[in-house]
Design an enzyme around this catalytic site. Structure first.
Site, PDB file in Angstrom:
ATOM      1  N   THR A  35     -57.748  -2.878 -38.258  1.00 45.02           N
ATOM      2  CA  THR A  35     -58.015  -1.937 -39.352  1.00 45.02           C
ATOM      3  C   THR A  35     -59.511  -1.714 -39.540  1.00 45.02           C
ATOM      4  O   THR A  35     -60.319  -2.608 -39.246  1.00 45.02           O
ATOM      5  CB  THR A  35     -57.417  -2.494 -40.660  1.00 45.02           C
ATOM      6  OG1 THR A  35     -57.928  -1.755 -41.766  1.00 45.02           O
ATOM      7  CG2 THR A  35     -57.774  -3.961 -40.875  1.00 45.02           C
TER       8      THR A  35
ATOM      9  N   LYS B 202     -57.739 -10.138 -40.979  1.00 45.75           N
ATOM     10  CA  LYS B 202     -57.716  -9.221 -39.826  1.00 45.75           C
ATOM     11  C   LYS B 202     -58.987  -9.389 -38.987  1.00 45.75           C
ATOM     12  O   LYS B 202     -58.938  -9.344 -37.752  1.00 45.75           O
ATOM     13  CB  LYS B 202     -57.593  -7.762 -40.303  1.00 45.75           C
ATOM     14  CG  LYS B 202     -56.298  -7.408 -41.004  1.00 45.75           C
ATOM     15  CD  LYS B 202     -55.070  -7.488 -40.124  1.00 45.75           C
ATOM     16  CE  LYS B 202     -55.015  -6.419 -39.065  1.00 45.75           C
ATOM     17  NZ  LYS B 202     -53.727  -6.475 -38.303  1.00 45.75           N
TER      18      LYS B 202
ATOM     19  N   TYR C  50     -57.153  -9.963 -47.167  1.00 45.58           N
ATOM     20  CA  TYR C  50     -56.462  -9.226 -46.091  1.00 45.58           C
ATOM     21  C   TYR C  50     -57.441  -8.879 -44.974  1.00 45.58           C
ATOM     22  O   TYR C  50     -57.217  -9.194 -43.798  1.00 45.58           O
ATOM     23  CB  TYR C  50     -55.822  -7.946 -46.657  1.00 45.58           C
ATOM     24  CG  TYR C  50     -55.497  -6.907 -45.600  1.00 45.58           C
ATOM     25  CD1 TYR C  50     -54.510  -7.137 -44.642  1.00 45.58           C
ATOM     26  CD2 TYR C  50     -56.184  -5.683 -45.557  1.00 45.58           C
ATOM     27  CE1 TYR C  50     -54.223  -6.186 -43.656  1.00 45.58           C
ATOM     28  CE2 TYR C  50     -55.901  -4.729 -44.586  1.00 45.58           C
ATOM     29  CZ  TYR C  50     -54.918  -4.984 -43.635  1.00 45.58           C
ATOM     30  OH  TYR C  50     -54.642  -4.052 -42.681  1.00 45.58           O
TER      31      TYR C  50
END
Ligand code: NAD
Ligand code: TYD
Length: 335
Positions: free
Chosen positions: A122, A152, A148
């Site tokens: 992302t 990642k 989050y």
């Protein structure tokens, strides 16, 4: 090509599997998915009787399940993740388990078994931009702010380290915010569309002047397919569609498209460490992969609103008891 897709019952994975089986009729797909709250068998109901598609319930952090699933496959595309920033603020542990440990388990399996890994990441790993900053490139330093995004980023670094240290054939893709059919209604666009249809309040964090770059899920899926087929080993590719919008403008456009009451829009307490702006420079993917998004944000959003209007049964079932508990816990104290 025999493909192992992980997390294929989620939003982007299910759209990717459908695209692959449509565009590459000779391929077959095994879908390994844990069926968490975000994994929904209804997302791929249309493939239930397709002999090219096989579903396996399992956890990417479980080495035995992964070794079994990867057997006979030529490549792996990893979509499996905990994916919602707000849930990572409520509890980070599931994010570390799936996004970091799960990716490590996949890397060990690919190292052992061989074949290409496309790891779907992302733009949030880059952190936040100011209003006049240039968009993220693949060389922008990683500076994640949410648990989050940190999970990642950790996974991305493991993938790059395995490519360098063990010579595995891995490609990373980093995409901007997706929207489209089958998106779980915890994310901005489906939450606002479904709430607007139901006449519920539309909770905008803070002043709503945060900026996101929006891409239709099928354009992201076609980018992942291009990275699988044409990506350079060890490369990172940013995907974006140069469609920066203020959150508040997106919400007001949804209100207009649904024909809802603008009075439903309500500014609520902001998310902590809320990234102000994301913007992607996709020129490397355009140049090396020959990839380009096919839809404008305006046509994609209209089509998406129509999809949610036509598929009320799908999202009514998703907004079940556990969704209502999450909603109450997160939004209950925000007005
Ligand atoms: P999603 O939350 O809709 O789906 C995630 C899927 O992974 C679900 O089917 C879930 O059951 C499965 N899963 C979760 N933990 C698992 C585990 N331990 N083992 C096996 N399966 C597991 O997510 P999404 O929006 O489709 O995102 C897919 C990927 O794309 C994620 O890696 C996310 O970080 C990335 N991404 C998403 C966006 C976006 O806007 N949604 C943008 C860029 C990148
Ligand atoms: P989201 O869909 O959660 O994606 P991300 O945080 O990964 O970009 O949110 C998109 C933007 O919308 C983000 O700036 C947060 C904002 N937002 C709201 O204002 N209200 C909401 O209820 C949600 C879910 C998001």
């Amino acid at each position: 090509m025999k493909l192992l897709v992980t997390g294929g019952l989620g939003f982007i994975g299910s759209n990717f599997i459908r695209l692959v089986l449509r565009e590459r009729p000779e391929w077959s797909v095994t879908n390994l998915d844990l069926v968490t709250y975000a994994g929904n068998p209804a997302n791929l109901r249309d493939l239930d009787s397709d002999p090219r598609y096989c579903f396996v319930k399992g956890d990417i952090a479980d080495g035995v399940a992964v070794s079994k699933a990867i057997e006979g496959c030529d490549a792996v595309v990893n979509f499996a993740a905990e994916s919602h920033v707000d849930r990572s603020i409520m509890s980070a542990a599931p994010f570390v388990r799936t996004n970091v440990t799960g990716t490590l388990v996949l890397l060990e399996a690919v190292r052992e078994h061989g074949g290409r890994l496309v790891h779907v990441s992302t733009d949030e790993v880059y952190g936040t931009l100011g209003p006049g900053d240039p968009p993220f490139t693949e060389r922008t330093p990683l500076d994640p702010t949410s648990p989050y995004a940190a999970s990642k980023a950790a996974a991305d670094l493991l993938v790059l380290a395995f490519a360098k240290t063990h010579g595995i054939d891995a490609v990373i893709t980093r995409c901007c915010n997706n929207y489209g059919p089958y998106q779980f209604p915890e994310k901005l666009i489906p939450l606002m569309i479904t709430n607007a249809i139901e006449g519920k309040r539309l909770p905008v964090y803070g002043d709503g002047r945060q900026v996101r770059d929006w891409i239709h899920v099928e354009d992201h899926a076609s980018g992942v397919l291009a990275a699988l087929e044409r990506g350079r080993p060890g490369a990172v590719y940013n995907f974006g569609s140069r469609a920066e919008r203020y959150n508040l403008d997106v919400v007001h456009r949804i209100v207009e498209l649904v024909g809802a009451d603008p009075g439903l829009v309500e500014h609520v307490k902001d998310r902590p460490a809320h990234d102000r702006r994301y913007a992607i420079d996709p020129s490397l993917a355009e140049r090396e992969l020959g990839w380009r998004p096919a839809r404008s944000f305006d046509e994609g959003l209209e089509q998406t609103v129509r999809w949610f209007q036509d598929n009320r049964e799908w999202w009514s079932a998703v907004k079940d008891g556990s969704y209502q508990r999450f909603y109450q816990e997160w939004y209950g104290g925000r007005s």
